[in-house]
Design a protein around this motif. Sequence first.
Motif, short mmCIF file in Angstrom:
data_model
loop_
_atom_site.label_atom_id
_atom_site.label_comp_id
_atom_site.label_asym_id
_atom_site.label_seq_id
_atom_site.Cartn_x
_atom_site.Cartn_y
_atom_site.Cartn_z
N GLU A 1 0.82 -1.21 0.00
CA GLU A 1 0.00 0.00 0.00
C GLU A 1 0.85 1.25 0.00
N GLN A 2 0.20 2.37 -0.31
CA GLN A 2 0.85 3.66 -0.24
C GLN A 2 0.85 4.17 1.21
N HIS A 3 1.85 4.94 1.54
CA HIS A 3 1.86 5.68 2.80
C HIS A 3 0.85 6.81 2.70
N MET A 4 0.20 7.11 3.81
CA MET A 4 -0.81 8.15 3.83
C MET A 4 -0.23 9.54 3.52
N ALA A 5 1.05 9.76 3.82
CA ALA A 5 1.63 11.09 3.65
C ALA A 5 1.59 11.56 2.19
N PRO A 6 2.25 10.88 1.26
CA PRO A 6 2.16 11.35 -0.12
C PRO A 6 0.75 11.29 -0.69
N ALA A 7 -0.06 10.32 -0.23
CA ALA A 7 -1.46 10.27 -0.69
C ALA A 7 -2.20 11.54 -0.29
N SER A 8 -1.91 12.06 0.90
CA SER A 8 -2.51 13.33 1.33
C SER A 8 -2.06 14.47 0.43
N GLY A 9 -0.79 14.42 0.01
CA GLY A 9 -0.26 15.45 -0.85
C GLY A 9 -0.93 15.48 -2.21
N ILE A 10 -1.14 14.32 -2.82
CA ILE A 10 -1.75 14.30 -4.15
C ILE A 10 -3.23 14.69 -4.08
N LEU A 11 -3.90 14.35 -2.99
CA LEU A 11 -5.28 14.78 -2.82
C LEU A 11 -5.37 16.30 -2.62
N THR A 12 -4.41 16.86 -1.88
CA THR A 12 -4.36 18.31 -1.71
C THR A 12 -4.12 18.99 -3.05
N HIS A 13 -3.23 18.42 -3.85
CA HIS A 13 -2.96 18.93 -5.19
C HIS A 13 -4.24 18.96 -6.02
N ALA A 14 -5.03 17.89 -5.95
CA ALA A 14 -6.29 17.82 -6.71
C ALA A 14 -7.29 18.86 -6.21
#
Length: 272
Positions: free
Chosen positions: A42-55
């Motif tokens: 799975e992905q780490h929540m940290a970069p996943a939060s970053g890409i969602l913020t970008h969106a």
Amino acid sequence: MTHQLEDELDKILATGDFYFEALGEGRYRSSWHTQGAWNAHEQHMAPASGILTHALENFQPRDDMRIARLSFEIHGLIHAGEFEITTRMIRPGRTIELIEAEMTAKGRTSIVARAWRVITADSTAVAGIEDATVPGPEESEVQNISAQWPGGYIRSIEMRAVRGRRPGKGIAWLRTPYALVDGVHASRLASLIGLADTANGVVPRAEPGDGNWMFPNLDLQIHMYRAPQGQWLGLEVQQSYGTDGIGLTSTVLHDVAGPFGRAEQILTVRQL
């Protein structure tokens, strides 16, 4: 692990100097640098939060507003590899707006993120911040966080800690040399939010693998009274565990100019 599964992971966890590759029309592919600490698949929540913020930042943007609060609800496994982000307006308005971004993979929701956007105005006359400044990254000591936590994401970051860090309380600074999205400009906000979830692993009360304890967070809530800047994210962290299997990681967020907001993460504390 079978050779077939290893080949599949090698394919979906592609290497590169970035966390995500944009595939178009809201689709992305994660790189090896997003790999989580609790589960290699799975992905780490940290970069996943970053890409969602970008969106969220790029959804119907307005120059007269900025994001003041971000909330991330983790619905399940954040699958590595390809995923899709869809965005929508929940509450339009002249001075405040509520927008949402949903990450889905393999037909399931991974994370739902919401952001309050607030109109900006000059409040200099009444401005004041009660959170205190902390020693900066140049006054902190380099730490090998990879010796404590596994995973590609952890190996992708540089960590420095202020002297006196202990289980349950401490200050650390993070930065990364990797772009959030390959070939795409990402704001300082999205890039720094892409590090914020790391707070849960900065001063753990139970060391990873110590007595087989786990304490993953179920969410990430961020409130910002000013816009962050620079490449360093400072995390002034307190972690508390209750007696009934629930904990809380509370963090004052800093950049090189000082404190800019706060983050909270609710935890499920359990022994394997």
